[in-house]
Design a protein around this motif. Structure first.
Motif, short mmCIF file in Angstrom:
data_model
loop_
_atom_site.label_atom_id
_atom_site.label_comp_id
_atom_site.label_asym_id
_atom_site.label_seq_id
_atom_site.Cartn_x
_atom_site.Cartn_y
_atom_site.Cartn_z
N LEU A 57 31.29 45.56 30.46
CA LEU A 57 32.32 45.64 29.41
C LEU A 57 33.46 44.68 29.74
O LEU A 57 34.09 44.12 28.86
CB LEU A 57 32.86 47.08 29.31
N ASP A 58 33.71 44.51 31.02
CA ASP A 58 34.75 43.59 31.46
C ASP A 58 34.07 42.30 31.91
O ASP A 58 33.27 42.31 32.85
CB ASP A 58 35.53 44.23 32.62
N THR A 59 34.36 41.20 31.22
CA THR A 59 33.72 39.93 31.58
C THR A 59 34.77 38.86 31.90
O THR A 59 34.54 37.67 31.74
CB THR A 59 32.82 39.40 30.44
N ASP A 60 35.96 39.29 32.35
CA ASP A 60 37.02 38.30 32.60
C ASP A 60 36.77 37.55 33.92
O ASP A 60 35.73 37.72 34.56
CB ASP A 60 38.40 38.96 32.56
N ASN A 61 37.76 36.76 34.33
CA ASN A 61 37.55 35.89 35.49
C ASN A 61 37.99 36.52 36.81
O ASN A 61 38.01 35.84 37.83
CB ASN A 61 38.26 34.55 35.28
N ASP A 62 38.35 37.80 36.77
CA ASP A 62 38.68 38.51 38.01
C ASP A 62 37.57 39.50 38.30
O ASP A 62 37.51 40.57 37.71
CB ASP A 62 40.03 39.22 37.87
N LEU A 63 36.69 39.14 39.21
CA LEU A 63 35.53 39.99 39.50
C LEU A 63 35.85 41.11 40.49
O LEU A 63 35.01 41.95 40.77
CB LEU A 63 34.35 39.14 40.03
N LEU A 64 37.09 41.09 41.00
CA LEU A 64 37.45 42.11 42.00
C LEU A 64 37.93 43.41 41.38
O LEU A 64 37.96 44.44 42.04
CB LEU A 64 38.54 41.58 42.93
N ILE A 65 38.36 43.36 40.14
CA ILE A 65 38.87 44.54 39.45
C ILE A 65 38.10 44.73 38.15
O ILE A 65 38.09 43.83 37.31
CB ILE A 65 40.39 44.41 39.12
N VAL A 66 37.47 45.89 37.99
CA VAL A 66 36.75 46.18 36.76
C VAL A 66 37.69 46.94 35.82
O VAL A 66 38.26 47.97 36.22
CB VAL A 66 35.48 47.02 37.04
N ASP A 68 40.74 48.42 34.25
CA ASP A 68 42.06 48.65 34.84
C ASP A 68 41.97 49.47 36.11
O ASP A 68 42.92 50.16 36.48
CB ASP A 68 42.98 49.33 33.82
N SER A 69 40.83 49.43 36.75
CA SER A 69 40.64 50.22 37.97
C SER A 69 41.71 49.91 39.00
O SER A 69 42.22 48.80 39.08
CB SER A 69 39.27 49.91 38.57
N LEU A 70 42.07 50.92 39.79
CA LEU A 70 43.05 50.72 40.86
C LEU A 70 42.37 50.33 42.16
O LEU A 70 43.02 49.94 43.12
CB LEU A 70 43.87 52.00 41.07
N THR A 71 41.05 50.45 42.19
CA THR A 71 40.31 50.14 43.42
C THR A 71 39.61 48.79 43.29
O THR A 71 38.84 48.57 42.35
CB THR A 71 39.24 51.23 43.68
N ALA A 72 39.91 47.91 44.23
CA ALA A 72 39.29 46.58 44.21
C ALA A 72 37.93 46.61 44.87
O ALA A 72 37.62 47.50 45.66
CB ALA A 72 40.20 45.58 44.91
N ALA A 73 37.13 45.62 44.55
CA ALA A 73 35.81 45.47 45.17
C ALA A 73 35.96 45.18 46.66
O ALA A 73 36.98 44.69 47.12
CB ALA A 73 35.07 44.31 44.50
#
Ligand SMILES: [Fe+2]
Length: 226
Positions: A57-66, A68-73
């Motif tokens: 659902l999220d296809t933006d250029n920040d792959l670390l955050i899906v 508005d999640s608060l937890t990064a990859a």
């Protein structure tokens, strides 16, 4: 979370510092239109079987955050940037650049992936960026890791109106797995191989060990010639 232009500029400059140390002529050193005959065309590589069947659902250029999640990859944070250039070294705008890669556990966002049970749900696994007039793209992602049968790599697709999808893969310079990887080795020309084997360099100003990687892509045509 989407990454804004000011971040691109900030991290893009850090990336250029690392690239300037390279001894031979790379695409990023070229002035538009100059030295065209010395520009190394980026070799095309197979798309492979793991392009997402269903896009996240999220296809933006920040792959670390899906979303508005608060937890990064999990993984080594990497700022991946570069330019899409034509065969003369001029930037190409309106190119949709897509990347996809495994998470830090070696799992793709794909049913058929290895390490499926270990998949990091906080990693987006896929992202998109549309180039502007400078041809520049930017992603925040992780340094790729190996998975069974492959040396670490990031898949890249280049999509342009009126042209068929073009794909390649980029690799970590100096990684011992490269020499054993059949797809990496399939590029026989040393310069072309170097063009897809890139530095993941520590960003000196980063207090959390972030990396910068620069991957310019030189296409084998000029849009104006079409
Ligand atoms: Fe792959």
């Amino acid at each position: 979370m989407i990454i804004l232009r000011r971040d691109v500029l900030r991290w893009g400059l850090a990336g250029l510092g690392a690239a300037a140390a390279a001894p031979r002529l790379l695409a990023q050193d070229a002035k538009p239109g100059a030295l065209a005959e010395e520009l190394v065309r980026t070799p095309r590589q197979t798309e492979g079987p793991f392009y997402p069947v269903k896009l996240p659902l999220d296809t933006d250029n920040d792959l670390l955050i899906v979303n508005d999640s608060l937890t990064a990859a999990v993984g080594e944070i990497t700022h991946l940037s570069g330019r899409i250039l034509d065969s003369k070294g001029d930037p190409i705008r309106n190119v949709l650049v897509e990347i996809w890669q495994v998470d830090n556990a070696g799992a793709y966002l794909h049913e058929g992936t290895s390490n499926k049970e270990k998949r990091d749900r906080n990693y987006q696994g896929f992202g998109r960026f549309l180039t502007g007039s400078t041809g520049e793209y930017y992603f925040r992602t992780i340094k790729p890791v190996p998975y069974p049968g492959r040396t670490p790599h990031i898949h890249v697709a280049v999509k342009m109106k009126g042209r068929e999808k073009w794909t390649t893969q980029c690799y970590i310079k100096g990684h011992p797995g490269n020499e054993k990887d059949g797809i990496w080795k399939s590029v026989k020309d040393e310069k072309q191989r170097d063009a897809i084997t890139i530095d993941f360099a520590p960003i000196k100003t980063s207090k959390i060990g972030e990396l910068s990687a620069r991957f310019d892509i030189v296409m084998g045509f000029t849009p104006a010639a079409d």
